[in-house]
Enzyme design. Structure first.
Site, PDB file in Angstrom:
ATOM      1  N   ASN A  73       1.016  -1.079   0.069  1.00  0.00           N
ATOM      2  CA  ASN A  73      -0.057   0.091  -0.011  1.00  0.00           C
ATOM      3  C   ASN A  73       0.969   1.072   0.107  1.00  0.00           C
ATOM      4  O   ASN A  73       1.510   1.524   1.024  1.00  0.00           O
ATOM      5  CB  ASN A  73      -0.755   0.011   1.404  1.00  0.00           C
ATOM      6  CG  ASN A  73      -1.854   1.248   1.288  1.00  0.00           C
ATOM      7  OD1 ASN A  73      -1.893   2.087   0.390  1.00  0.00           O
ATOM      8  ND2 ASN A  73      -2.515   1.496   2.468  1.00  0.00           N
ATOM      9  N   TRP A  74       0.840   1.836  -1.316  1.00  0.00           N
ATOM     10  CA  TRP A  74       1.828   2.960  -1.293  1.00  0.00           C
ATOM     11  C   TRP A  74       1.424   4.243  -0.620  1.00  0.00           C
ATOM     12  O   TRP A  74       2.108   5.269  -0.533  1.00  0.00           O
ATOM     13  CB  TRP A  74       2.254   3.141  -2.809  1.00  0.00           C
ATOM     14  CG  TRP A  74       3.544   2.427  -3.171  1.00  0.00           C
ATOM     15  CD1 TRP A  74       4.021   1.214  -2.765  1.00  0.00           C
ATOM     16  CD2 TRP A  74       4.268   2.704  -4.420  1.00  0.00           C
ATOM     17  NE1 TRP A  74       4.843   0.901  -3.428  1.00  0.00           N
ATOM     18  CE2 TRP A  74       5.178   1.708  -4.391  1.00  0.00           C
ATOM     19  CE3 TRP A  74       4.212   3.614  -5.133  1.00  0.00           C
ATOM     20  CZ2 TRP A  74       6.392   1.488  -5.372  1.00  0.00           C
ATOM     21  CZ3 TRP A  74       5.278   3.587  -6.189  1.00  0.00           C
ATOM     22  CH2 TRP A  74       6.186   2.418  -6.360  1.00  0.00           C
ATOM     23  N   LYS A  75      -0.039   4.097  -0.305  1.00  0.00           N
ATOM     24  CA  LYS A  75      -0.703   5.382  -0.030  1.00  0.00           C
ATOM     25  C   LYS A  75      -0.265   6.445  -0.878  1.00  0.00           C
ATOM     26  O   LYS A  75      -0.234   6.370  -1.954  1.00  0.00           O
ATOM     27  CB  LYS A  75      -0.364   5.796   1.657  1.00  0.00           C
ATOM     28  CG  LYS A  75      -0.255   4.483   2.536  1.00  0.00           C
ATOM     29  CD  LYS A  75       0.121   4.784   3.972  1.00  0.00           C
ATOM     30  CE  LYS A  75      -0.090   3.218   4.756  1.00  0.00           C
ATOM     31  NZ  LYS A  75      -0.012   3.434   6.101  1.00  0.00           N
ATOM     32  N   HIS A 102      -9.648   1.462   5.025  1.00  0.00           N
ATOM     33  CA  HIS A 102      -8.327   1.459   5.668  1.00  0.00           C
ATOM     34  C   HIS A 102      -8.527   2.679   6.787  1.00  0.00           C
ATOM     35  O   HIS A 102      -9.271   3.559   6.681  1.00  0.00           O
ATOM     36  CB  HIS A 102      -7.322   1.972   4.645  1.00  0.00           C
ATOM     37  CG  HIS A 102      -6.087   2.189   5.227  1.00  0.00           C
ATOM     38  ND1 HIS A 102      -5.362   2.982   5.951  1.00  0.00           N
ATOM     39  CD2 HIS A 102      -4.849   1.184   4.988  1.00  0.00           C
ATOM     40  CE1 HIS A 102      -4.322   2.614   6.302  1.00  0.00           C
ATOM     41  NE2 HIS A 102      -3.897   1.578   5.736  1.00  0.00           N
ATOM     42  N   GLU A 116      -6.743   5.014   7.623  1.00  0.00           N
ATOM     43  CA  GLU A 116      -6.495   6.611   7.490  1.00  0.00           C
ATOM     44  C   GLU A 116      -7.991   7.046   6.980  1.00  0.00           C
ATOM     45  O   GLU A 116      -8.105   8.139   6.701  1.00  0.00           O
ATOM     46  CB  GLU A 116      -5.581   6.437   6.451  1.00  0.00           C
ATOM     47  CG  GLU A 116      -4.097   6.363   7.549  1.00  0.00           C
ATOM     48  CD  GLU A 116      -3.087   5.804   6.439  1.00  0.00           C
ATOM     49  OE1 GLU A 116      -3.027   5.701   5.378  1.00  0.00           O
ATOM     50  OE2 GLU A 116      -2.009   5.130   7.154  1.00  0.00           O
ATOM     51  N   GLU A 120      -5.176  -4.631  10.839  1.00  0.00           N
ATOM     52  CA  GLU A 120      -4.142  -3.503  10.883  1.00  0.00           C
ATOM     53  C   GLU A 120      -4.463  -2.719  12.312  1.00  0.00           C
ATOM     54  O   GLU A 120      -5.380  -1.884  12.334  1.00  0.00           O
ATOM     55  CB  GLU A 120      -4.242  -2.607   9.806  1.00  0.00           C
ATOM     56  CG  GLU A 120      -3.836  -3.193   8.677  1.00  0.00           C
ATOM     57  CD  GLU A 120      -3.453  -2.012   7.539  1.00  0.00           C
ATOM     58  OE1 GLU A 120      -2.280  -2.141   7.057  1.00  0.00           O
ATOM     59  OE2 GLU A 120      -3.940  -1.261   7.224  1.00  0.00           O
ATOM     60  N   GLY A 130       2.689   2.600  10.715  1.00  0.00           N
ATOM     61  CA  GLY A 130       3.726   3.555  10.630  1.00  0.00           C
ATOM     62  C   GLY A 130       4.420   4.220  11.779  1.00  0.00           C
ATOM     63  O   GLY A 130       4.903   5.183  11.925  1.00  0.00           O
ATOM     64  N   SER A 157       3.479  -1.836  10.396  1.00  0.00           N
ATOM     65  CA  SER A 157       4.930  -1.830  10.610  1.00  0.00           C
ATOM     66  C   SER A 157       5.730  -3.338  10.316  1.00  0.00           C
ATOM     67  O   SER A 157       6.404  -3.511  11.146  1.00  0.00           O
ATOM     68  CB  SER A 157       5.149  -1.438  11.975  1.00  0.00           C
ATOM     69  OG  SER A 157       4.865  -0.211  12.337  1.00  0.00           O
ATOM     70  N   GLY A 185       3.039  -0.808   4.425  1.00  0.00           N
ATOM     71  CA  GLY A 185       3.023   0.411   3.919  1.00  0.00           C
ATOM     72  C   GLY A 185       4.418   0.759   3.604  1.00  0.00           C
ATOM     73  O   GLY A 185       4.961   0.572   2.705  1.00  0.00           O
ATOM     74  N   GLY A 186       5.023   1.427   4.642  1.00  0.00           N
ATOM     75  CA  GLY A 186       6.311   2.124   4.362  1.00  0.00           C
ATOM     76  C   GLY A 186       7.283   1.192   3.912  1.00  0.00           C
ATOM     77  O   GLY A 186       8.186   1.776   2.877  1.00  0.00           O
TER      78      GLY A 186
HETATM   79  P1  13P Z   1       3.023   0.604   7.551  1.00  0.00           P
HETATM   80  O1  13P Z   1       3.578  -0.704   7.175  1.00  0.00           O
HETATM   81  O2  13P Z   1       3.942   1.713   7.087  1.00  0.00           O
HETATM   82  O3  13P Z   1       3.043   0.492   9.046  1.00  0.00           O
HETATM   83  O4  13P Z   1       1.610   0.846   7.120  1.00  0.00           O
HETATM   84  C1  13P Z   1       0.656  -0.186   7.202  1.00  0.00           C
HETATM   85  C2  13P Z   1      -0.400   0.275   6.613  1.00  0.00           C
HETATM   86  O5  13P Z   1      -1.369   1.027   6.728  1.00  0.00           O
HETATM   87  C3  13P Z   1      -0.840  -0.633   5.217  1.00  0.00           C
HETATM   88  O6  13P Z   1      -2.158  -0.430   4.864  1.00  0.00           O
END
Ligand code: 13P
Length: 234
Positions: A7-9, A90, A92, A159, A165, A197, A218-219
């Site tokens: 997930n590149w957001k 998600h 967010e 999640e 993050g 994470s 994510g990251g």
């Molecule tokens: P991180 O891997 O950066 O913690 O993000 C997780 C995420 O929100 C994936 O959708």
């Protein structure tokens, strides 16, 4: 075979997309790999994908397949652009766009109508975890944000909000306990992802857990080398 989802957001660049997709597809992957990219990168990614088990996903979709909804993304359009998956709910989106369980459920249903596989995200806050409410919060979320037809194909991604993050990953025993609970509630055929994470150092021990069918990253999915290792998990 696991499902490894990036997930590149609202991150990355076309330059990174070229570099990463070339690197990740150098070798066959034994897994299903889903890249949830910023929508504007999807046509470029579509042209670069050549491994049969690599797929694209959207990061959100509207509840309607089309209409006067300026700035929104239709599940039908994601499908037209070559996506097979879409993230919905998600944390967010739930936090910054005030998305309710009912809205998330309607989005998941729109995704299914458009021929996409929704990846429905759920997770508890730190406060809820500290109050021992994790399982009841998750039960409420799945009861109200998962499509009624349990025979449909969808994923649920656990999640924990406090793990996203932050570098704080849920304890393996906790992931195991939550995933066993979700499998029991949802049925064995619903695939479960863990996200929060996930890094090049911890992904293998998470994927080795029973009832963890994949990861949502994510990251670390923006680090070509790190995600490249996850893609090769066996
Ligand atoms: P991180 O891997 O950066 O913690 O993000 C997780 C995420 O929100 C994936 O959708």
């Amino acid at each position: 075979m696991k499902t490894i989802v990036a997930n590149w957001k609202m991150n990355g660049s076309l330059g990174l997309l070229h570099q990463a997709l070339n690197a990740w597809q150098m070798k066959d992957s034994p897994n299903i790999v889903v890249l949830c990219l910023p929508s504007v990168f999807l046509p470029a990614a579509h042209n670069l994908l050549h491994q049969p088990n690599f797929f694209m996903g959207g990061q959100d979709c509207h509840t309607n397949l089309q209409g006067a909804f300026t700035g929104d993304t239709s599940a039908q359009h994601l499908h037209d652009a070559g996506c097979r998956y879409v993230l919905v709910g998600h944390s967010e989106r739930r936090q910054y766009h005030h998305e309710s369980n009912a809205l998330v459920k309607a989005k998941a249903q729109a995704a299914l109508t458009a021929g996409l596989t929704p990846i429905i995200c759920i997770g508890e806050s730190l406060e809820q975890k500290e109050q021992g409410l994790t399982l009841s919060v998750l039960k409420e979320q799945i009861e109200h944000s998962v499509p009624d037809n349990k025979a449909s194909d969808f994923y649920v991604a656990y999640e924990p909000i406090w793990a996203i993050g932050t570098g704080l990953v849920a304890a393996l025993e906790d992931i195991q306990q939550v995933h066993a609970f979700l499998k029991k509630e949802l049925g064995a055929r619903i695939k479960l992802l863990y996200g929060g994470s996930v890094t090049a150092d911890n992904y293998a021990s998470i994927l080795d857990l029973e009832n963890v069918d994949g990861i949502l990253v994510g990251g670390a999915s923006l680090k070509a080398d790190d995600f490249g290792k996850m893609v090769q998990y066996s």
